[in-house]
Design a protein around this motif. Structure first.
Motif, PDB file in Angstrom:
ATOM      1  N   VAL A 503       0.854  -1.184   0.000  1.00  0.00           N
ATOM      2  CA  VAL A 503       0.000   0.000   0.000  1.00  0.00           C
ATOM      3  C   VAL A 503       0.888   1.231   0.000  1.00  0.00           C
ATOM      4  CG1 VAL A 503      -1.922  -1.118   1.164  1.00  0.00           C
ATOM      5  CG2 VAL A 503      -0.196   0.087   2.502  1.00  0.00           C
ATOM      6  N   THR A 504       0.407   2.272  -0.642  1.00  0.00           N
ATOM      7  CA  THR A 504       1.083   3.569  -0.659  1.00  0.00           C
ATOM      8  C   THR A 504       0.212   4.573   0.075  1.00  0.00           C
ATOM      9  OG1 THR A 504       2.181   3.088  -2.746  1.00  0.00           O
ATOM     10  CG2 THR A 504       2.018   5.398  -2.104  1.00  0.00           C
ATOM     11  N   LEU A 505       0.764   5.168   1.102  1.00  0.00           N
ATOM     12  CA  LEU A 505       0.064   6.193   1.866  1.00  0.00           C
ATOM     13  C   LEU A 505       0.543   7.558   1.399  1.00  0.00           C
ATOM     14  CD1 LEU A 505       0.420   4.648   5.450  1.00  0.00           C
ATOM     15  CD2 LEU A 505      -1.367   4.214   3.763  1.00  0.00           C
ATOM     16  N   THR A 506      -0.386   8.440   1.098  1.00  0.00           N
ATOM     17  CA  THR A 506      -0.043   9.810   0.705  1.00  0.00           C
ATOM     18  C   THR A 506      -0.819  10.776   1.578  1.00  0.00           C
ATOM     19  OG1 THR A 506      -1.795   9.949  -0.963  1.00  0.00           O
ATOM     20  CG2 THR A 506       0.344   9.091  -1.680  1.00  0.00           C
ATOM     21  N   TRP A 507      -0.200  11.918   1.853  1.00  0.00           N
ATOM     22  CA  TRP A 507      -0.850  12.907   2.690  1.00  0.00           C
ATOM     23  C   TRP A 507      -0.352  14.298   2.317  1.00  0.00           C
ATOM     24  CZ3 TRP A 507       2.807   9.438   4.253  1.00  0.00           C
ATOM     25  CH2 TRP A 507       4.020   9.956   4.704  1.00  0.00           C
ATOM     26  N   PRO A 551      10.839  12.261   7.590  1.00  0.00           N
ATOM     27  CA  PRO A 551      11.092  13.698   7.814  1.00  0.00           C
ATOM     28  C   PRO A 551       9.937  14.541   7.300  1.00  0.00           C
ATOM     29  CG  PRO A 551      12.419  12.859   5.983  1.00  0.00           C
ATOM     30  CD  PRO A 551      11.778  11.672   6.610  1.00  0.00           C
ATOM     31  N   GLY A 552       9.980  15.814   7.653  1.00  0.00           N
ATOM     32  CA  GLY A 552       8.861  16.698   7.327  1.00  0.00           C
ATOM     33  C   GLY A 552       8.687  16.961   5.851  1.00  0.00           C
ATOM     34  N   SER A 553       9.695  16.694   5.006  1.00  0.00           N
ATOM     35  CA  SER A 553       9.564  16.951   3.574  1.00  0.00           C
ATOM     36  C   SER A 553       8.875  15.821   2.819  1.00  0.00           C
ATOM     37  CB  SER A 553      10.956  17.174   2.960  1.00  0.00           C
ATOM     38  OG  SER A 553      11.788  16.036   3.177  1.00  0.00           O
ATOM     39  N   VAL A 554       8.656  14.673   3.468  1.00  0.00           N
ATOM     40  CA  VAL A 554       8.092  13.496   2.798  1.00  0.00           C
ATOM     41  C   VAL A 554       6.571  13.607   2.791  1.00  0.00           C
ATOM     42  CG1 VAL A 554       7.859  10.984   2.908  1.00  0.00           C
ATOM     43  CG2 VAL A 554      10.062  12.056   3.374  1.00  0.00           C
ATOM     44  N   ARG A 555       5.968  13.182   1.685  1.00  0.00           N
ATOM     45  CA  ARG A 555       4.511  13.210   1.562  1.00  0.00           C
ATOM     46  C   ARG A 555       3.934  11.863   1.148  1.00  0.00           C
ATOM     47  NH1 ARG A 555       5.540  16.993   3.952  1.00  0.00           N
ATOM     48  NH2 ARG A 555       4.917  19.159   3.680  1.00  0.00           N
ATOM     49  N   SER A 556       4.722  10.810   1.127  1.00  0.00           N
ATOM     50  CA  SER A 556       4.204   9.492   0.795  1.00  0.00           C
ATOM     51  C   SER A 556       5.144   8.441   1.338  1.00  0.00           C
ATOM     52  CB  SER A 556       4.039   9.318  -0.720  1.00  0.00           C
ATOM     53  OG  SER A 556       5.301   9.317  -1.363  1.00  0.00           O
ATOM     54  N   VAL A 557       4.607   7.232   1.518  1.00  0.00           N
ATOM     55  CA  VAL A 557       5.407   6.117   2.014  1.00  0.00           C
ATOM     56  C   VAL A 557       4.774   4.823   1.506  1.00  0.00           C
ATOM     57  CG1 VAL A 557       4.120   5.869   4.175  1.00  0.00           C
ATOM     58  CG2 VAL A 557       6.495   5.140   4.065  1.00  0.00           C
ATOM     59  N   ASP A 558       5.603   3.816   1.275  1.00  0.00           N
ATOM     60  CA  ASP A 558       5.145   2.502   0.829  1.00  0.00           C
ATOM     61  C   ASP A 558       5.269   1.515   1.984  1.00  0.00           C
ATOM     62  OD1 ASP A 558       4.636   3.382  -1.749  1.00  0.00           O
ATOM     63  OD2 ASP A 558       6.686   2.981  -2.409  1.00  0.00           O
ATOM     64  N   ILE A 559       4.216   0.694   2.189  1.00  0.00           N
ATOM     65  CA  ILE A 559       4.218  -0.355   3.205  1.00  0.00           C
ATOM     66  C   ILE A 559       4.206  -1.691   2.469  1.00  0.00           C
ATOM     67  CG2 ILE A 559       3.132  -1.215   5.305  1.00  0.00           C
ATOM     68  CD1 ILE A 559       4.007   1.671   5.471  1.00  0.00           C
ATOM     69  N   PHE A 560       5.170  -2.557   2.778  1.00  0.00           N
ATOM     70  CA  PHE A 560       5.341  -3.813   2.068  1.00  0.00           C
ATOM     71  C   PHE A 560       4.930  -5.005   2.953  1.00  0.00           C
ATOM     72  CE2 PHE A 560       8.340  -0.819   0.306  1.00  0.00           C
ATOM     73  CZ  PHE A 560       8.186  -0.987  -1.055  1.00  0.00           C
ATOM     74  N   PHE A 561       4.896  -6.176   2.314  1.00  0.00           N
ATOM     75  CA  PHE A 561       4.696  -7.476   2.973  1.00  0.00           C
ATOM     76  C   PHE A 561       3.364  -7.543   3.713  1.00  0.00           C
ATOM     77  CE2 PHE A 561       9.336  -6.474   3.266  1.00  0.00           C
ATOM     78  CZ  PHE A 561       9.713  -7.253   2.186  1.00  0.00           C
ATOM     79  N   LEU A 562       2.280  -7.042   3.095  1.00  0.00           N
ATOM     80  CA  LEU A 562       0.954  -7.142   3.687  1.00  0.00           C
ATOM     81  C   LEU A 562       0.288  -8.447   3.251  1.00  0.00           C
ATOM     82  CD1 LEU A 562      -0.324  -3.493   3.177  1.00  0.00           C
ATOM     83  CD2 LEU A 562       0.767  -4.462   5.192  1.00  0.00           C
ATOM     84  N   ASP A 563      -0.564  -8.980   4.129  1.00  0.00           N
ATOM     85  CA  ASP A 563      -1.321 -10.197   3.816  1.00  0.00           C
ATOM     86  C   ASP A 563      -2.702  -9.776   3.324  1.00  0.00           C
ATOM     87  OD1 ASP A 563      -2.660 -12.586   3.708  1.00  0.00           O
ATOM     88  OD2 ASP A 563      -1.844 -13.360   5.579  1.00  0.00           O
ATOM     89  N   PRO A 564      -3.051 -10.043   2.047  1.00  0.00           N
ATOM     90  CA  PRO A 564      -4.354  -9.577   1.523  1.00  0.00           C
ATOM     91  C   PRO A 564      -5.545 -10.147   2.286  1.00  0.00           C
ATOM     92  CG  PRO A 564      -2.891 -10.305  -0.248  1.00  0.00           C
ATOM     93  CD  PRO A 564      -2.260 -10.727   1.028  1.00  0.00           C
ATOM     94  N   SER A 565      -5.368 -11.263   2.998  1.00  0.00           N
ATOM     95  CA  SER A 565      -6.490 -11.875   3.713  1.00  0.00           C
ATOM     96  C   SER A 565      -6.703 -11.279   5.105  1.00  0.00           C
ATOM     97  CB  SER A 565      -6.246 -13.383   3.845  1.00  0.00           C
ATOM     98  OG  SER A 565      -5.082 -13.648   4.631  1.00  0.00           O
ATOM     99  N   LEU A 566      -5.828 -10.356   5.513  1.00  0.00           N
ATOM    100  CA  LEU A 566      -5.945  -9.765   6.845  1.00  0.00           C
ATOM    101  C   LEU A 566      -6.328  -8.295   6.745  1.00  0.00           C
ATOM    102  CD1 LEU A 566      -2.792 -11.355   8.535  1.00  0.00           C
ATOM    103  CD2 LEU A 566      -5.154 -12.167   8.576  1.00  0.00           C
ATOM    104  N   THR A 567      -6.751  -7.751   7.871  1.00  0.00           N
ATOM    105  CA  THR A 567      -7.212  -6.365   7.907  1.00  0.00           C
ATOM    106  C   THR A 567      -6.167  -5.501   8.618  1.00  0.00           C
ATOM    107  OG1 THR A 567      -9.513  -7.055   7.942  1.00  0.00           O
ATOM    108  CG2 THR A 567      -9.022  -4.802   8.681  1.00  0.00           C
ATOM    109  N   TYR A 568      -5.863  -4.342   7.971  1.00  0.00           N
ATOM    110  CA  TYR A 568      -4.908  -3.398   8.531  1.00  0.00           C
ATOM    111  C   TYR A 568      -5.537  -2.015   8.546  1.00  0.00           C
ATOM    112  CZ  TYR A 568      -1.581  -7.080   7.187  1.00  0.00           C
ATOM    113  OH  TYR A 568      -0.926  -8.252   7.010  1.00  0.00           O
TER     114      TYR A 568
END
Length: 698
Positions: A503-507, A551-568
């Motif tokens: 998943v990619t989180l952006t803010w 850091p404060g300059s970042v506006r996105s991050v990638d989260i790896f190794f998620l299990d599609p059958s579980l809830t996050y």
């Protein structure tokens, strides 16, 4: 020379065979030339620089021409030699490393170095010199049109159709000439200094090279005696530009011809037979040139002057600008420096009477009619007319930008930048409330005042502070207020890949928010850890925990190794050093994404209730329909006299909504909003039915 080349090739082959027979017996790489190292060649012929070597089977050879590699090859290799594309038609390398030139040209005259290398052995080098000649043909010997006694010098020059000269010899009346105070033997020329009548005679030049030689003769007569001179400059034009080439001649009729001398102030230009050849003429060579003719026998002198004008274009192009004077007036500048003479500058749209040279300016009170007005500077020069333009404008609306960082000493540094396009450049000032911000420990202002830096340890000092930046020039100003706020997030989104494993989180953060970093938090199963035994999972968490910090300059991050059958569940917490702001909204990913547990329970309970309600609604509709149908049926049984009497005594005033027997009620024209004149037909009238006698049979 051909048999020598063949003999050399035989020697090279013999040495190569010997080297092959004894290879491995010596551990030293030895290279040697076969034949002469100074080789002469005729242009268009083939020539070989022969070499031999011992001490290796398949060494790498490199031929260098004047220090630059031209051929590289490993002897015995199937890979073609590395030869420059433009030299492949001429250069060939033999199997033993010798270099052969096919149809060699003059351009291959050079020093050649043969280098041989082999891994584990020292490099071996030998050198050659190749000189390529052409046969000398069609040699022509020339002299000046006039050789005047007493002139500075005259020169004999030879030219030829082709050929390379290795040696030249000059003769005067069959006596060899060597360089001395009277003669200078130069390349392709013979200079006779201070010619006189004794220099009249036959001059001979002898040219030779290893393949040819030529002898050419010319007769020279030295003339003297002046007449009225004629001066002219060629090409004829009113002025010349710096860098031009021209010739100025001074000629006179007579016999013998006179001697001529040019004078130009303290300079004595180069002259030959009364002709000045000015190459790359400069402005300091402009002025009056005087030619003096002298009769060496009568000592009579004649003089004549000629004026040369040399102009130079100013460098570059005219430059226009507008500047502020005390932030009240506008000063228009026009510059076109250099040039001879100096360019004349003016602003016709501002003034028809004022002008200046090289640099010119006009000052005016700032007014609305100058705001956005384009002013053109006209630059006049004898060589070229040019122009430039400038437009004065008031500051434009702008949006301040806010950046946050942490200094090396742990302080929060908030930088506010205000830049407004304006001409002249806007002057920026800063204030906090009603007080002017001054540079110091807490505040630092950039040299152009467009940036304000605020330094403090405590983020709370930044919150609820208002700063105002004002950009102004003589034509106006623009103000913007900046309200700093604590760490916060204005938008938070989640995007996942097709497999649901990443998943990619952006803010985003508000433009004036003070943020130095972000905590990326997750609630749900722990992400897998990699260990020596492979990837492992460790339970799950019912509360949010930080999985990454950015850091404060970042506006996105990638989260790896998620299990599609579980809830996050994910959220981002903005921070200013140790101070945390409000968390972002929570983004969820997993089975049943988008529905909470309560929503699912509500849907499950609502389905049977909905079905029961639909059944009740159907029963109610059925009974209503059945009841209306029974009421609409007409009565067919006898009625009593009382009923008959009641029916016959009915009047026409009975409202239409009491009618029975299926009669339709008249339309409601009030509801239709129609006036009597708009009705398309007369209102229907109600006529009660005639009385009916009913007999009753008992």
């Amino acid at each position: 020379m051909a048999w020598l080349g063949g003999f050399g090739r035989l020697c090279a082959v013999f040495l190569a065979i010997c080297c092959f027979s004894f290879q491995g017996a010596s551990s030293q790489l030895v290279v040697s030339p076969v034949g002469h190292t100074l080789v002469y060649a005729l242009a268009g012929s083939d020539v070989t620089l022969l070499v031999s070597f011992t001490g290796a089977d398949d060494p790498t050879v490199t031929w260098l021409m004047g220090g630059l590699p031209v051929v590289t090859w490993t002897i015995g290799s199937d890979v073609p030699p590395d030869i420059a594309e433009d030299r492949k038609k001429v250069l060939n390398i033999d199997p033993n490393g010798s270099l052969t030139f096919v149809n060699v040209t003059l351009g291959y005259t050079s020093n050649y170095t043969f280098e041989m290398t082999k891994s584990g052995l020292a490099k071996s080098v030998t050198s050659f010199t190749l000189e390529v000649f052409e046969s000398i043909q069609n040699v022509i010997l020339t002299q000046p049109d006039l050789v005047i006694e007493g002139s500075k010098q005259f020169t004999l020059q030879y030219s030829m159709l082709q050929g390379v000269v290795q040696q030249q010899m000059w003769f005067f009346n069959d006596i060899e000439i060597n360089s001395n105070s009277q003669y200078t033997v130069a390349e392709r020329s013979l200079v006779i200094h201070g010619p006189n009548r004794r220099d009249t005679g036959r001059y001979t030049v002898f040219l030779m090279n290893p393949f040819s030689n030529v002898t050419t003769r010319i007769n020279v007569t030295v003339l003297y005696g002046p007449e009225k001179p004629i001066l002219e400059a060629l090409p004829a034009q009113p002025f010349y530009l710096s860098g031009d080439t021209l010739s100025v001649s001074c000629k006179a009729e007579g016999f013998p011809l006179p001697t001529a001398k040019w004078d130009f102030g303290s300079q004595i230009p180069d002259q030959l037979n009364g002709v000045l050849n000015l190459t790359n003429v400069q402005t300091n060579q402009a002025g009056t040139y005087m030619c003096t003719l002298v009769n060496e026998q009568s000592k009579e002198k004649l003089q004549m002057n000629i004026i040369l004008k040399v102009y130079e274009r100013p460098s570059g192009n005219p430059m226009c600008s507008v500047q502020s004077v005390n932030n009240v007036n506008l000063q228009y500048y026009c510059m076109w420096p250099g040039g001879t003479p100096q360019a004349v500058l003016s602003f016709p749209t501002l003034s028809n009477t004022s002008s200046g040279a090289e640099t010119f300016s006009l000052t005016f009170n700032a007014s609305d009619n100058l705001n956005g007005k384009t002013v053109t500077c006209m630059a006049d020069h004898p060589v070229e007319q040019n122009q430039c333009s400038v437009t004065a404008s008031s500051p434009m609306k702008f949006l301040p930008s806010v950046r946050t960082r942490v200094s090396s000493d742990g302080k929060i540094v908030v930088t506010i930048e205000c830049v407004s396009e304006a001409s002249p450049e806007a002057v920026v000032s800063w204030s906090q409330g009603s007080e002017t911000v001054a540079a110091g420990t807490t505040y630092q202002i950039s040299s152009n005042a467009t940036q304000l830096q605020i330094r403090d340890y405590n983020v709370s000092n930044f919150i609820l502070q208002n700063y105002t930046c004002t950009c102004s020039n003589p034509l106006g100003s623009q103000r913007r207020e900046v309200h700093l706020q604590g760490p916060s997030i204005s938008d938070f989104s989640l995007f996942r890949n097709l497999n649901g494993t990443i998943v990619t989180l952006t803010w985003e953060v508000p433009p004036t928010s003070v943020v130095t970093g972000f905590d990326i938090q997750m609630k749900g199963p722990y992400l897998p850890n990699k260990s020596r035994n492979g990837t492992q999972k460790r339970g799950s968490a019912d509360v949010f925990h930080t999985i990454q910090q950015k850091p404060g300059s970042v506006r996105s991050v990638d989260i790896f190794f998620l299990d599609p059958s579980l809830t996050y569940r994910f959220r981002v917490i903005p921070k200013a050093l140790m101070v945390e702001g409000e968390p972002s909204e929570v983004q969820r990913i997993g089975p049943g994404e988008g529905l909470s547990g309560a929503a699912i329970a509500g849907i499950a309970a609502g389905i049977p209730c909905s079905l029961f309600f639909i059944v009740l609604l159907g029963i109610a509709i059925y009974f209503c329909f059945h009841s209306n149908k029974n009421k609409s049926r007409q009565r067919r049984y006898p009625v009593s006299r009382a009923v008959e009497k009641a029916i016959t005594t009915q009047t026409e005033t009975t409202p239409h909504h009491l009618l029975t027997g299926g009669l339709k009620s008249p339309p409601d024209y009030n509801r239709l909003n129609l006036t009597p004149s708009e009705r398309s037909m007369a209102l229907p009238s109600f006529v009660p039915p005639a009385p009916v006698r009913v007999a009753t049979t008992v």
